[in-house]
Design a protein around this motif. Structure first.
Motif, PDB file in Angstrom:
ATOM      1  N   ARG A  29      -4.523   5.255  -4.154  1.00  0.00           N
ATOM      2  CA  ARG A  29      -3.087   5.518  -4.261  1.00  0.00           C
ATOM      3  C   ARG A  29      -2.777   6.996  -4.048  1.00  0.00           C
ATOM      4  NH1 ARG A  29      -0.619   1.090  -5.568  1.00  0.00           N
ATOM      5  NH2 ARG A  29      -1.800  -0.603  -6.524  1.00  0.00           N
ATOM      6  N   VAL A  30      -3.654   7.853  -4.518  1.00  0.00           N
ATOM      7  CA  VAL A  30      -3.467   9.280  -4.234  1.00  0.00           C
ATOM      8  C   VAL A  30      -3.527   9.522  -2.731  1.00  0.00           C
ATOM      9  CG1 VAL A  30      -4.499  11.572  -4.490  1.00  0.00           C
ATOM     10  CG2 VAL A  30      -4.344  10.060  -6.464  1.00  0.00           C
ATOM     11  N   GLY A  31      -4.509   8.880  -2.067  1.00  0.00           N
ATOM     12  CA  GLY A  31      -4.606   9.018  -0.622  1.00  0.00           C
ATOM     13  C   GLY A  31      -3.353   8.545   0.081  1.00  0.00           C
ATOM     14  N   LEU A  32      -2.784   7.424  -0.369  1.00  0.00           N
ATOM     15  CA  LEU A  32      -1.555   6.908   0.229  1.00  0.00           C
ATOM     16  C   LEU A  32      -0.382   7.843   0.009  1.00  0.00           C
ATOM     17  CD1 LEU A  32      -1.857   3.117  -0.702  1.00  0.00           C
ATOM     18  CD2 LEU A  32      -2.217   4.161   1.535  1.00  0.00           C
ATOM     19  N   SER A  33      -0.304   8.466  -1.183  1.00  0.00           N
ATOM     20  CA  SER A  33       0.792   9.396  -1.450  1.00  0.00           C
ATOM     21  C   SER A  33       0.700  10.635  -0.572  1.00  0.00           C
ATOM     22  CB  SER A  33       0.792   9.790  -2.937  1.00  0.00           C
ATOM     23  OG  SER A  33      -0.333  10.599  -3.242  1.00  0.00           O
ATOM     24  N   ALA A  72      -4.391   0.087   4.148  1.00  0.00           N
ATOM     25  CA  ALA A  72      -4.599   0.100   2.705  1.00  0.00           C
ATOM     26  C   ALA A  72      -3.359  -0.356   1.973  1.00  0.00           C
ATOM     27  CB  ALA A  72      -5.017   1.499   2.254  1.00  0.00           C
ATOM     28  N   SER A  73      -2.199   0.106   2.439  1.00  0.00           N
ATOM     29  CA  SER A  73      -0.952  -0.250   1.782  1.00  0.00           C
ATOM     30  C   SER A  73      -0.658  -1.737   1.924  1.00  0.00           C
ATOM     31  CB  SER A  73       0.190   0.588   2.365  1.00  0.00           C
ATOM     32  OG  SER A  73       1.404   0.287   1.736  1.00  0.00           O
ATOM     33  N   ALA A  74      -0.938  -2.289   3.109  1.00  0.00           N
ATOM     34  CA  ALA A  74      -0.651  -3.695   3.365  1.00  0.00           C
ATOM     35  C   ALA A  74      -1.496  -4.625   2.514  1.00  0.00           C
ATOM     36  CB  ALA A  74      -0.868  -4.011   4.844  1.00  0.00           C
TER      37      ALA A  74
END
Length: 994
Positions: free
Chosen positions: A961-965, A904-906
């Motif tokens: 973004r919440v999931g990534l944090s 997801a980040s990539a």
């Protein structure tokens, strides 16, 4: 003589063959009937006593009475498709669409060599498309759309040279479109929308000159469109490429596709200048929204001039591009049939042009999020069919013209974030269909006209951020549908009317930063209230205890007032992060820690010179009673210590439900029908879960779930004890409620342990996220996913921050999130839970060595790290990413070290837009307009194309973004579950409240 004998033999054989085939057809149909479920009893006419050619849905040939057509569309039939259909060898047409058939498509259908039409759409079919279908050489219409089909499109379908209509939209097909598709030279309609297809459109596709309908929306297709597009597809009428990853300029040659009626290129990455459409006399629908197209004042003039010949144009949508400059006055020369005009979210400047009175069919007019200035054209008031007027977020000024008296069909008025002055017109009260009124953040004065409070269907009223004054009318009580009421940041005065407590559907009440005085009214009847802001006013008196009753209230701001007295201790006041009481000098709390965190005083009991004897006596008596009670309780605990460890789980719940505090093996055996296989609803690491029908004390029966531990496993007993210990004092609406327990011996004299739990009718989250793993299921909508994420976050927040000692779940994954009748999520399976007591060791607090499921385990656990709440946060983050990306963390695509959160980040681009890159688009399309597989008709939802779609993308982007944090590599970099819960609730408020 010999010739006559031979002829006679031939006739006898032929007649015998007809009779045999005749009997075979009837036998095949009766076999079909016996294997399907017919809830409407439509096939009741199919009996051995009648001729099968007279049966419902059956048509036979004139010669030989063979079954030629079978049409059973829309009869709610279910079951697997029987292979006996392949025996109807004379079948030309088979239509089983709009039913509930499941399982795979039988490859034996390929034996129907005479088949022309095969319609299996709108069922629950799964598995891959059988490549054997490519053997149906006479097939000219194939529709497999709206199912749960997976895998790639078989290249063998490209052998169907007679095929004219191919629809396999709204499935879960992946891979690339076969390059051999160009072999379908007779193809006129191709529908591949709403799948997971990737790669580029094969160049051979653009050589099918007969193609009139091409729809590949909502896939992952990329690349540029060929420069010769318009020459290659001269007969194209419907070209739908929306919601993909196409890039580059829109080919100029598209102007040669002069037959175009419907063109949708929205939600891609097209760039360059706006194209021109000089030759599109039949154009009805044109949307280029959400790309990177640019323009200037001069190009705007050329673009709109090129559309003046499109006299049938109804929809023109250009939102979310890089359009700049001014709009030309030639807009008034567009088709008078126009009913949707949208240029929102661009960089357009200048005044809104005149000439709108020509468009009497206009229903949606959208200019928001630009830089338009000047006054709003008053002639908009002549558009009697207007449903939505959106001009917010510009720099429009002057008074709002009194245009509303004729706009009786208006549902939405959105004029916020401008510089309008003057008053709010009473004529808005004549818009009886009005649902949304946004006129906040302007420079309006005066009061709110009482006529607005008489609007029967008003759901959202926002006038915050103006210079309004006066009092709020008691007529607010008539607004029975109102959900959001925002009058904040004005100059309102007087008391807050108590009648506002009659707005039973109210969810958000914003009245902060005004001059309200008096007492806070009783609001306990506002059961749906989620946000209450009365800050920065002149309110006095005590905080009403009725606020404690508002179970959904998650944000309370009463700061900067003159409130006094003791702060309530229940409801929202138990979660201090959601309450703001600052700058109320006379408020106090009897709890020092609460007082410190809220920034208020500590309550002190004043000394009294008289009447002190009675309180002392009462205190002594109370202390004595308390001491006796504690001694009695201590004796009971010591006496029943061993039994209470296993049987005290939610005993109160058992009594309330009419069940014994501890159940026997025999009672559970009877309830589950001797643990029948049909009552098995799931299996876990340490046991199985059954559905059981229990008889209550009242004599009524009700359904519970029974978790039966597999005592053959060495750690099953520890799992049972861990679950009992974790849940015996835990109470939260989003935890699976354990009603009672059983610790006994089974019929063989062996240990038997079970938990009786709340039954969840909608199963677990995993079966909803990945429905094609089962034979049934359906995709969740965006709102459902967001609500589930918030439910789970709320439960985890409670376990981490409100339980003493804190509880770590240690196995957070979709299979352990259960859904009740209302799709409310409940966290279950605490078999691996740990208690973070300061004095507890790992051995005491859980099952040592097991810390979760593969894909959801925090990285520090793999290195021998200690159990912590941060580990749960990581697992929750993976769960959120899985919900909104649509891929399991163990998916094949995440091999070689590419884990879900890294993926997801990539995919994040320079504009910080994740949703169009990685988001699971199914839940976006589930809430858009109804999909039609065989129609060119224009069906448009007034929010789906620009406003809703944009808000949805922002919402999913924020959630990812919440999931990534939550999935940061280092535990110290992760959010807490409390912060995560607050963020998700704020996202929901932004998405679904504005």
């Amino acid at each position: 003589m010999t010739t006559m004998l031979l002829l006679l033999c031939f006739l006898l054989v032929h007649i015998s063959g007809i009779a045999c085939n005749f009997a075979t057809d009837k036998e095949a149909l009766l076999s079909f009937k016996s294997k399907v479920i017919d809830p409407q009893n439509t096939l009741s006419t199919w009996t051995t006593d009648s001729h099968h050619c007279e049966w419902y849905g059956v048509k036979c040939s004139n010669i030989g009475r063979r079954v030629k057509s079978l049409n059973l569309r829309g009869l709610s039939l279910s079951g697997k498709l029987p292979s006996q259909l392949s025996k109807l060898t004379y079948l030309h047409s088979l239509d089983l669409s709009a039913n509930s058939f499941h399982g795979q498509i039988p490859p034996d259908i390929s034996y129907l060599s005479l088949l022309n039409i095969l319609f299996l759409s709108s069922n629950n079919l799964s598995g891959s498309i059988p490549p054997q279908l490519g053997q149906l050489k006479r097939l000219h219409s194939l529709d497999l759309s709206v199912n749960n089909l997976t895998g790639e499109i078989p290249s063998t379908l490209c052998n169907l040279s007679s095929l004219k209509y191919l629809a396999i939209a709204r499935n879960h097909l992946s891979g690339e479109i076969p390059t051999q598709i160009g072999n379908l030279g007779n193809l006129s309609q191709l529908q591949l929308s709403e799948n997971d297809l990737s790669g580029q459109l094969p160049s051979s596709l653009f050589h099918i000159s007969q193609l009139t309908y091409l729809s590949v929306t909502c896939n992952n297709l990329s690349g540029k469109l060929p420069a010769s597009l318009g020459f290659s597809l001269p007969n194209i009428k419907n070209l739908s490429l929306a919601t993909n990853r196409f890039e580059g300029p829109i080919p100029h040659s598209i102007s040669n596709s002069s037959q175009l009626e419907y063109l949708d290129l929205s939600n891609n990455f097209f760039h360059g200048n706006l194209p021109f459409f000089n030759n599109f006399e039949n154009l009805v629908y044109l949307t280029l929204g959400n790309n990177s197209l640019s323009s200037t004042t001069s190009l705007n003039s050329q673009f709109f001039d090129s559309l003046t010949n499109s006299t049938k144009l109804q929809v023109l949508i250009l939102y979310h591009n890089n359009l700049a400059g001014e709009l030309p006055s030639s807009i008034q020369n567009l088709s008078t049939k126009l009913y949707w005009f949208c240029v929102a979210d661009n960089f357009l400047t200048g005044k809104i042009p005149q000439g709108w009175k020509e468009f009497q069919h206009l229903e949606f007019l959208s200019f928001e999020s630009n830089h338009f200035s000047g006054e709003l054209p008053s002639e908009i008031g002549s558009l009697s069919n207007l449903v939505e007027l959106s001009i917010d977020d510009n720099v429009l000024s002057g008074e709002i013209p009194d245009i509303f008296g004729n706009l009786t069909s208006l549902s939405t008025i959105s004029m916020a974030y401008n510089q309008f002055t003057g008053r709010i017109h009473q004529s808005i009260g004549q818009c009886k269909s009005l649902n949304f009124l946004y006129i906040g953040m302007n420079k309006l004065g005066g009061t709110i006209p009482k006529e607005i409070f008489d609007l029967p269907g008003l759901v959202h009223l926002s006038v915050g951020g103006n210079s309004l004054h006066g009092s709020i009318s008691s007529g607010v009580s008539t607004m029975k549908q109102l959900e959001i009421f925002d009058v904040s940041n004005n100059h309102f005065s007087g008391s807050i009317p108590s009648e506002i407590g009659e707005c039973s559907t109210l969810k958000i009440l914003e009245m902060g930063r005004n001059n309200f005085s008096g007492l806070i009214p009783t609001l306990g009847s506002l059961a749906s209230l989620e946000t209450l802001d009365l800050s920065s006013n002149n309110l006095g008196g005590i905080i009403p205890e009725s606020l404690e009753k508002l179970q959904d209230l998650n944000t309370l701001n009463l700061s900067f007032n003159h409130l006094e007295g003791q702060v309530p201790m229940k409801g929202v006041f138990m979660n201090l992060s959601q309450v703001d009481l600052r700058a109320n000098d006379m408020l106090c709390s009897i709890d020092m820690e609460i007082a410190r965190k809220l920034g208020i005083l500590l309550c002190h009991v004043g000394k009294k010179k008289r009447h002190i004897l009675l309180p002392i006596i009462l205190a002594v008596i109370g202390a004595t009673i308390l001491l006796i009670s504690m001694l009695s309780l201590l004796w009971i605990v010591i006496f029943k210590r061993r039994r209470s460890r296993e049987s005290n789980v939610n005993s109160t719940s058992a009594l309330v439900m009419g069940l014994p505090q501890s159940m026997s093996y025999n009672e559970i055996r009877i309830a589950t029908e001797n643990f029948a296989a049909e009552n098995l609803i799931g299996k876990g690491a340490f046991g199985s879960v059954y559905k059981g029908e229990f008889t209550l004390d009242s004599g009524e029966t009700t359904t519970f779930a029974v978790k039966v531990l597999d005592m053959q496993q060495s750690k099953a007993c520890k799992s049972f004890n861990a679950e009992c210990e974790a849940l015996k004092n835990a109470r939260h609406r989003n935890l699976v409620k354990v009603i009672t327990s059983c610790s006994s011996l089974d019929s063989k004299g062996e240990d038997f342990k079970a938990l009786v739990m709340q039954f969840m009718a909608n199963g677990n989250l995993d079966m909803w996220l990945h429905p094609n793993d089962d034979e049934s299921g359906s995709s969740l909508t965006l709102l459902q996913r967001l609500n589930i994420a918030i439910d789970v976050a709320s439960a985890m927040d409670y376990l981490h921050h409100d339980c003493d000692p804190p509880i770590v779940h240690c196995d957070m994954k979709p299979m352990n999130v259960l859904l009740d009748d209302d799709m409310v999520a409940h966290v279950g399976d605490f078999g691996l839970a740990r208690l973070l007591s300061e004095n507890a060791t790992h051995k005491e607090s859980g099952t040592l060595g097991l810390k979760g499921s593969i894909g959801y385990i925090a990285p520090e656990y793999g290195e021998g790290g200690k159990v912590s709440t941060s580990g749960d946060v990581y697992s929750f983050g993976i769960l959120v990413l899985e919900m909104f990306i649509g891929k399991r963390p163990t998916d094949e695509m995440f091999k070689e070290g590419l884990c879900l959160n890294k993926f997801a980040s990539a995919m994040d681009d320079h504009e910080n837009k994740v949703i169009m890159k990685v988001g699971d688009g199914r839940f976006l399309t589930n809430e858009s307009s109804e999909y039609s597989t065989q129609s060119y008709s224009i069906e448009v939802d007034n929010h789906s194309v620009h406003h809703w779609r944009r808000k949805a993308e922002e919402c999913v982007d924020a959630v990812i973004r919440v999931g990534l944090s939550c999935t940061a590599q280092q535990p110290k970099d992760r959010c807490t579950m409390r912060d995560t819960s607050i963020k998700l609730q704020a996202i929901r408020k932004s998405m679904f409240a504005l």
